[in-house]
Scaffold this motif. Structure first.
Motif, PDB file in Angstrom:
ATOM      1  N   LEU A   1      25.307  28.316 -54.000  1.00  0.00           N
ATOM      2  CA  LEU A   1      26.120  28.313 -55.218  1.00  0.00           C
ATOM      3  C   LEU A   1      26.216  26.913 -55.821  1.00  0.00           C
ATOM      4  N   ALA A   2      26.239  25.899 -54.973  1.00  0.00           N
ATOM      5  CA  ALA A   2      26.252  24.526 -55.479  1.00  0.00           C
ATOM      6  C   ALA A   2      24.973  24.240 -56.264  1.00  0.00           C
ATOM      7  N   GLU A   3      23.843  24.697 -55.735  1.00  0.00           N
ATOM      8  CA  GLU A   3      22.577  24.504 -56.434  1.00  0.00           C
ATOM      9  C   GLU A   3      22.546  25.266 -57.750  1.00  0.00           C
ATOM     10  N   LEU A   4      23.024  26.506 -57.727  1.00  0.00           N
ATOM     11  CA  LEU A   4      23.037  27.308 -58.950  1.00  0.00           C
ATOM     12  C   LEU A   4      23.908  26.688 -60.034  1.00  0.00           C
ATOM     13  N   ASN A   5      24.967  26.023 -59.614  1.00  0.00           N
ATOM     14  CA  ASN A   5      25.897  25.427 -60.578  1.00  0.00           C
ATOM     15  C   ASN A   5      25.671  23.924 -60.775  1.00  0.00           C
ATOM     16  N   ASN A   6      24.576  23.418 -60.202  1.00  0.00           N
ATOM     17  CA  ASN A   6      24.175  22.022 -60.395  1.00  0.00           C
ATOM     18  C   ASN A   6      25.265  21.030 -60.009  1.00  0.00           C
ATOM     19  N   ILE A   7      25.868  21.250 -58.853  1.00  0.00           N
ATOM     20  CA  ILE A   7      26.859  20.304 -58.351  1.00  0.00           C
ATOM     21  C   ILE A   7      26.519  19.945 -56.901  1.00  0.00           C
ATOM     22  N   GLU A   8      27.067  18.824 -56.439  1.00  0.00           N
ATOM     23  CA  GLU A   8      26.904  18.403 -55.052  1.00  0.00           C
ATOM     24  C   GLU A   8      28.245  18.527 -54.343  1.00  0.00           C
ATOM     25  N   LEU A   9      28.238  19.188 -53.185  1.00  0.00           N
ATOM     26  CA  LEU A   9      29.465  19.351 -52.409  1.00  0.00           C
ATOM     27  C   LEU A   9      29.557  18.246 -51.361  1.00  0.00           C
ATOM     28  N   LYS A  10      30.743  17.615 -51.275  1.00  0.00           N
ATOM     29  CA  LYS A  10      30.977  16.573 -50.283  1.00  0.00           C
ATOM     30  C   LYS A  10      32.242  16.910 -49.492  1.00  0.00           C
ATOM     31  N   PRO A  11      32.123  17.871 -48.579  1.00  0.00           N
ATOM     32  CA  PRO A  11      33.298  18.295 -47.820  1.00  0.00           C
ATOM     33  C   PRO A  11      33.736  17.254 -46.793  1.00  0.00           C
ATOM     34  N   VAL A  12      35.018  17.263 -46.467  1.00  0.00           N
ATOM     35  CA  VAL A  12      35.524  16.389 -45.404  1.00  0.00           C
ATOM     36  C   VAL A  12      35.367  17.056 -44.046  1.00  0.00           C
ATOM     37  N   SER A  13      35.103  18.365 -44.054  1.00  0.00           N
ATOM     38  CA  SER A  13      34.928  19.100 -42.803  1.00  0.00           C
ATOM     39  C   SER A  13      34.076  20.330 -43.064  1.00  0.00           C
ATOM     40  N   GLU A  14      33.226  20.655 -42.073  1.00  0.00           N
ATOM     41  CA  GLU A  14      32.408  21.865 -42.127  1.00  0.00           C
ATOM     42  C   GLU A  14      32.706  22.685 -40.878  1.00  0.00           C
ATOM     43  N   GLU A  15      33.112  23.934 -41.084  1.00  0.00           N
ATOM     44  CA  GLU A  15      33.590  24.781 -39.988  1.00  0.00           C
ATOM     45  C   GLU A  15      32.534  25.791 -39.563  1.00  0.00           C
ATOM     46  N   GLN A  16      32.702  26.303 -38.335  1.00  0.00           N
ATOM     47  CA  GLN A  16      31.749  27.252 -37.770  1.00  0.00           C
ATOM     48  C   GLN A  16      32.046  28.703 -38.140  1.00  0.00           C
ATOM     49  N   GLN A  17      33.219  28.962 -38.707  1.00  0.00           N
ATOM     50  CA  GLN A  17      33.517  30.313 -39.183  1.00  0.00           C
ATOM     51  C   GLN A  17      34.493  30.244 -40.342  1.00  0.00           C
ATOM     52  N   VAL A  18      34.403  31.244 -41.194  1.00  0.00           N
ATOM     53  CA  VAL A  18      35.155  31.226 -42.450  1.00  0.00           C
ATOM     54  C   VAL A  18      36.664  31.261 -42.218  1.00  0.00           C
ATOM     55  N   THR A  19      37.110  31.889 -41.149  1.00  0.00           N
ATOM     56  CA  THR A  19      38.543  31.945 -40.885  1.00  0.00           C
ATOM     57  C   THR A  19      39.106  30.560 -40.591  1.00  0.00           C
ATOM     58  N   ASP A  20      38.279  29.654 -40.056  1.00  0.00           N
ATOM     59  CA  ASP A  20      38.745  28.289 -39.809  1.00  0.00           C
ATOM     60  C   ASP A  20      38.923  27.524 -41.121  1.00  0.00           C
ATOM     61  N   VAL A  21      38.047  27.784 -42.087  1.00  0.00           N
ATOM     62  CA  VAL A  21      38.208  27.177 -43.413  1.00  0.00           C
ATOM     63  C   VAL A  21      39.528  27.636 -44.024  1.00  0.00           C
ATOM     64  N   LEU A  22      39.759  28.930 -43.984  1.00  0.00           N
ATOM     65  CA  LEU A  22      40.993  29.474 -44.557  1.00  0.00           C
ATOM     66  C   LEU A  22      42.214  28.897 -43.843  1.00  0.00           C
ATOM     67  N   GLY A  23      42.133  28.789 -42.519  1.00  0.00           N
ATOM     68  CA  GLY A  23      43.253  28.263 -41.755  1.00  0.00           C
ATOM     69  C   GLY A  23      43.616  26.840 -42.144  1.00  0.00           C
ATOM     70  N   LYS A  24      42.618  26.019 -42.453  1.00  0.00           N
ATOM     71  CA  LYS A  24      42.903  24.643 -42.849  1.00  0.00           C
ATOM     72  C   LYS A  24      43.565  24.580 -44.225  1.00  0.00           C
ATOM     73  N   VAL A  25      43.201  25.504 -45.086  1.00  0.00           N
ATOM     74  CA  VAL A  25      43.834  25.530 -46.412  1.00  0.00           C
ATOM     75  C   VAL A  25      45.275  26.030 -46.318  1.00  0.00           C
TER      76      VAL A  25
END
Length: 264
Positions: free
Chosen positions: A165-189
């Motif tokens: 999606l970043a490529e499709l929208n011509n943006i670069e993502l610079k996350p502070v953390s990359e998680e191994q499962q989507v529930t961990d991303v949600l938990g941090k938010v």
């Protein structure tokens, strides 16, 4: 007892009846025989199952296990799809696998470790921010990089889609953390450890009022598919079919729809 065993017993019983010397005996014994066969079919003893399933479908799978508690014991293992595949390749016990993209399912079939039966559903990625959007996130743009952005790791299905999606929208993502499962991303938010995250729509919906949701442009063009596989088999046995039916039809189907999945 497997269903095919029941059919074999039923066939043997019918052949025995056909060989009786008296038509009268056959007619009087048939009802009892049929009744016995019906009881046998209903008394099939189901074995315990281990179901490995992508974290985004975990809640639905656990509800299915509760529904089947009187029939069989189902051990539900929830994790990121790549981790589940790695466990199976390392010899972990599994009967059924549901992953969150086709690539991880192909890793299993290409190694002849299982057979894909179907694609159950699709999902798509959205932006989530904590309630009130304290960081003032405006959408899927590079402004997210000025805050604590959390996404899935690239080898995880939700991370792979994030990159696409970043490529499709011509943006670069610079996350502070990359998680191994989507529930961990949600938990941090939801815990306030992140200002913004990229998760599946179903996970965002499960968080309720704890998050606000923003759509991602072109997300519908790269949906995540959820393939269903049986492990070390070419087709499901009777017990596996019971789980599949419970998960995909009736109440199971309603649970998937309520969770926000798009069913195939």
């Amino acid at each position: 007892m497997r269903i095919k065993s029941v059919f074999a017993l039923a066939s043997a019983a019918m052949l025995a009846l056909a060989g009786c010397s008296s038509n009268e005996e056959s007619s009087t014994e048939s009802p009892a025989a049929n009744e016995s066969q019906g009881e046998d079919a209903q008394d099939v003893e189901h074995r315990d199952l281990t179901v490995m399933i992508a974290a985004s479908m975990c809640d639905v799978a656990e509800e299915t296990a509760k529904e089947l508690a009187d029939t069989m014991t189902v051990r539900t293992v929830c994790s990121g799809s790549s981790d589940l595949v790695a466990q199976i390749k390392s010899g972990a016990e599994a009967d059924i696998l549901v992953t969150a993209n086709q690539k991880t399912a192909d890793d299993i079939t290409n190694d002849n470790l299982g057979t894909q039966l179907d694609v159950l559903a699709t999902n798509e990625l959205v932006i989530v921010v904590p309630a009130g959007n304290p960081a003032g996130i405006t959408g899927f743009d590079e402004g997210m990089n000025d805050h604590d952005l959390v996404i899935c790791a690239e080898q995880v299905p939700c991370g792979d889609v994030s990159r696409q999606l970043a490529e499709l929208n011509n943006i670069e993502l610079k996350p502070v953390s990359e998680e191994q499962q989507v529930t961990d991303v949600l938990g941090k938010v939801t815990s306030g450890q992140a200002d913004v995250g990229l998760v599946y729509r179903t996970d965002a919906a499960s968080a309720g009022d704890a998050v606000e949701i923003m759509d991602i442009p072109q997300a519908a063009e790269v949906p995540n598919a959820y393939p269903l596989l049986v492990i070390d088999a070419t087709e499901p046995d009777a017990s596996e079919q019971v789980w599949i039916d419970a998960f995909t039809t009736g109440k199971g189907r309603e649970r998937l729809i309520d969770a926000g999945f798009t069913l195939e």
